[in-house]
Design an enzyme around this catalytic site. Structure first.
Site, PDB file in Angstrom:
ATOM      1  N   TYR A 142       0.955  -1.506  -0.020  1.00  0.00           N
ATOM      2  CA  TYR A 142      -0.069   0.298  -0.357  1.00  0.00           C
ATOM      3  C   TYR A 142       0.925   1.070   0.006  1.00  0.00           C
ATOM      4  CZ  TYR A 142      -3.532   3.829   1.915  1.00  0.00           C
ATOM      5  OH  TYR A 142      -4.496   4.626   1.377  1.00  0.00           O
ATOM      6  N   ASP A 237       9.262   2.741  -0.342  1.00  0.00           N
ATOM      7  CA  ASP A 237       8.335   3.507   0.551  1.00  0.00           C
ATOM      8  C   ASP A 237       8.133   2.895   1.454  1.00  0.00           C
ATOM      9  OD1 ASP A 237       6.153   4.282   1.861  1.00  0.00           O
ATOM     10  OD2 ASP A 237       4.834   3.622   0.572  1.00  0.00           O
ATOM     11  N   LYS A 265       4.575   8.598   8.870  1.00  0.00           N
ATOM     12  CA  LYS A 265       4.192   7.949  10.209  1.00  0.00           C
ATOM     13  C   LYS A 265       5.211   8.665  10.901  1.00  0.00           C
ATOM     14  CE  LYS A 265       1.151   5.184   7.917  1.00  0.00           C
ATOM     15  NZ  LYS A 265       0.558   4.092   7.051  1.00  0.00           N
TER      16      LYS A 265
HETATM   17  C1  LIG Z   1       0.815   4.693   5.758  1.00  0.00           C
HETATM   18  C2  LIG Z   1       1.478   4.271   4.708  1.00  0.00           C
HETATM   19  C3  LIG Z   1       0.774   5.165   3.548  1.00  0.00           C
HETATM   20  C4  LIG Z   1       0.096   6.183   3.726  1.00  0.00           C
HETATM   21  O1  LIG Z   1       0.165   6.951   4.736  1.00  0.00           O
HETATM   22  P1  LIG Z   1      -0.787   8.598   4.850  1.00  0.00           P
HETATM   23  O2  LIG Z   1      -0.200   9.285   5.768  1.00  0.00           O
HETATM   24  O3  LIG Z   1      -1.870   7.375   5.485  1.00  0.00           O
HETATM   25  O4  LIG Z   1      -1.684   8.894   3.555  1.00  0.00           O
HETATM   26  C5  LIG Z   1       1.449   4.401   2.597  1.00  0.00           C
HETATM   27  N1  LIG Z   1       2.627   3.899   2.630  1.00  0.00           N
HETATM   28  C6  LIG Z   1       3.180   2.905   3.732  1.00  0.00           C
HETATM   29  C7  LIG Z   1       3.906   1.561   2.764  1.00  0.00           C
HETATM   30  C8  LIG Z   1       2.084   3.526   4.512  1.00  0.00           C
HETATM   31  O5  LIG Z   1       1.997   2.120   5.787  1.00  0.00           O
END
Ligand SMILES: *Cc1c(COP(=O)(O)O)cnc(C)c1O
Length: 426
Positions: A142, A237, A265
């Site tokens: 994701y 990511d 995060k």
């Molecule tokens: C949480 C997450 C996102 C999205 O971040 P948001 O701040 O919720 O938009 C993208 N990539 C990864 C791997 C994530 O865990």
């Protein structure tokens, strides 16, 4: 009716599904979501005054535990000076320098407000820098909810992707190729066919959005090699893994240098901060230096940045991630032992302060293997733990998080609950 029930009923009259992000609605596990009033350290208190040990940590940011006094003081101090100006501040430079020091692959960095925004912008940048359109992602990863990323694999290998959400035009999804995680043969075939058309490969180095799945070192090395050979941008990511699995993120563990890294995060310490950055060669395409447009009214907001900076400083204390990793490993070993004595197969894994467990034999390496775990048993286990005062992610497809506030006593208390919960669901 409990106060949580009342609030949830009321929330549904004004907010779709009663929540501002779908997984919060407890649809996967059933029951009423908890509305939280307060958090401190490893614990949360809900609207009915019930106390929980928290393993969600706001989905990752709360690596220091809730309401850490130093972080709260930094936020209060920044807020007292003004909430934001939409103009540069020194704090943005300081946090940029701090992140670049911790992750040397970032030679330049741009701050934004969410992981979604950061991933979306990194992809636009990769396309702008290469002049190519196709992107590659992996099933189960994701990267936020941008149109080009809400895509699943088409009917055959290397066919056009299909949207996973209504409202995403098929034309957008058509540029995204979706492959199996950890599959070297697939990525080889993909580059053989489309190599000169691929703008970027975006990957979660350790996947945390299909529960918890490690990318193999061989697969990651191959992705790096193929991107270099074909002039494609390798995007890691690390929104979830950054500063969480190790101080320098997953890239410090694998020893791989991505061209671009996406962060979120932990970098915001609980406030809306995210970022993307990487090689100066690619970053120079970004406006106002280059032709790829990207902007944000709240980007680099000083109050949000203050929380992130305070967090990034505290996690640099010597041994921080070793201690975090030890508690997390102890938690998972305890889960496994408790499941075993209840006669249940359970596979567990963790890196740093991030973990996953599966009601199945052996750890999965792909999304289809993740799907073979017993989800019905997970749902029962989730509620058995909730009843015993332990708040796990309300989904079998999310990683769990441990904070520095989860000390030996907190873990031991959790394992008492887990022993009862595994027996209850056996
Ligand atoms: C949480 C997450 C996102 C999205 O971040 P948001 O701040 O919720 O938009 C993208 N990539 C990864 C791997 C994530 O865990």
């Amino acid at each position: 009716m409990s106060r949580n029930d009342e609030l949830f009923a009321r929330a549904q009259r004004s907010i779709p599904g009663g929540v501002n992000s779908p997984v919060r609605a407890f649809r996967q596990v059933g029951g009423t979501p908890r509305f939280f009033e307060r958090g401190a350290g490893a614990r949360l208190w809900d609207a009915d005054g019930r106390e929980y040990i928290d393993y969600v940590g706001s989905w990752g940011p709360m690596i220091l535990g809730h309401a850490h006094p130093t972080v709260v003081a930094a936020v209060q101090d920044a807020a007292a000076h003004g909430l934001g100006y939409g103009a540069p501040t020194e704090a943005e430079i300081v946090i940029a320098e701090e992140v670049m020091k911790l992750m040397p692959s970032l030679e330049k960095i741009r701050f934004v407000s969410s992981g979604t925004e950061a991933a979306m912008s990194a992809i636009r940048l990769a396309r702008g820098a290469t002049g190519r359109t196709r992107i590659v992602k992996f099933d189960g990863c994701y990267h936020g909810h941008a149109d080009s990323l809400l895509v699943k694999a088409g009917s055959g290998l290397l066919t056009f992707g299909n949207p996973t959400s209504a409202g995403v035009p098929a034309d957008f999804a058509a540029h995204t190729i979706v492959l199996d995680y950890n599959d070297i043969a697939e990525i080889d075939a993909c580059f053989e066919k489309f190599g000169h058309e691929i703008a970027c490969v975006i990957v979660e180095p350790i996947a945390g959005n299909m529960n918890f799945v490690r990318g193999t070192p061989e697969w990651h090395a191959r992705l790096r090699e193929l991107c270099t050979q074909h002039g494609s941008v390798l995007i890691w990511d690390e929104v979830m893994t950054g500063f969480r699995v190790a101080l320098g993120g997953a890239q410090s563990l694998y020893g791989i240098r991505p061209d671009l890294t996406v962060l979120g995060k932990v970098i915001g310490g609980g406030m809306p901060v995210a970022a993307f950055g990487g090689s100066a060669e690619v970053m120079k395409f970004l406006a106002p230096e280059g032709p790829v447009y990207q902007a944000g009214t709240l980007s680099g907001n000083p109050v949000a940045v203050a929380a992130g900076l305070a967090t990034l400083r505290l996690i640099q204390e010597p041994g921080f991630h070793d201690r975090l990793g030890e508690q997390t490993a102890k938690l998972m070993a305890g889960f496994q032992a408790a499941a075993e004595s209840a006669g249940l197969p359970l596979a567990v894994d963790s890196v740093g302060g991030m973990f996953g467990f599966y009601f199945r034999e052996g750890l999965p390496g792909t999304l289809s293997e993740v799907h073979t775990a017993d989800v019905e048993r997970f749902k029962k286990f989730f509620h058995a733990m909730l009843d015993r005062g332990v708040y796990l992610a309300p989904s079998a497809y999310e990683a769990g998080f441990v904070s520095a506030a989860h000390d030996g006593a907190v873990v031991a208390e959790t394992l008492v609950a887990a022993a009862g919960a595994f027996r209850a669901v056996a």
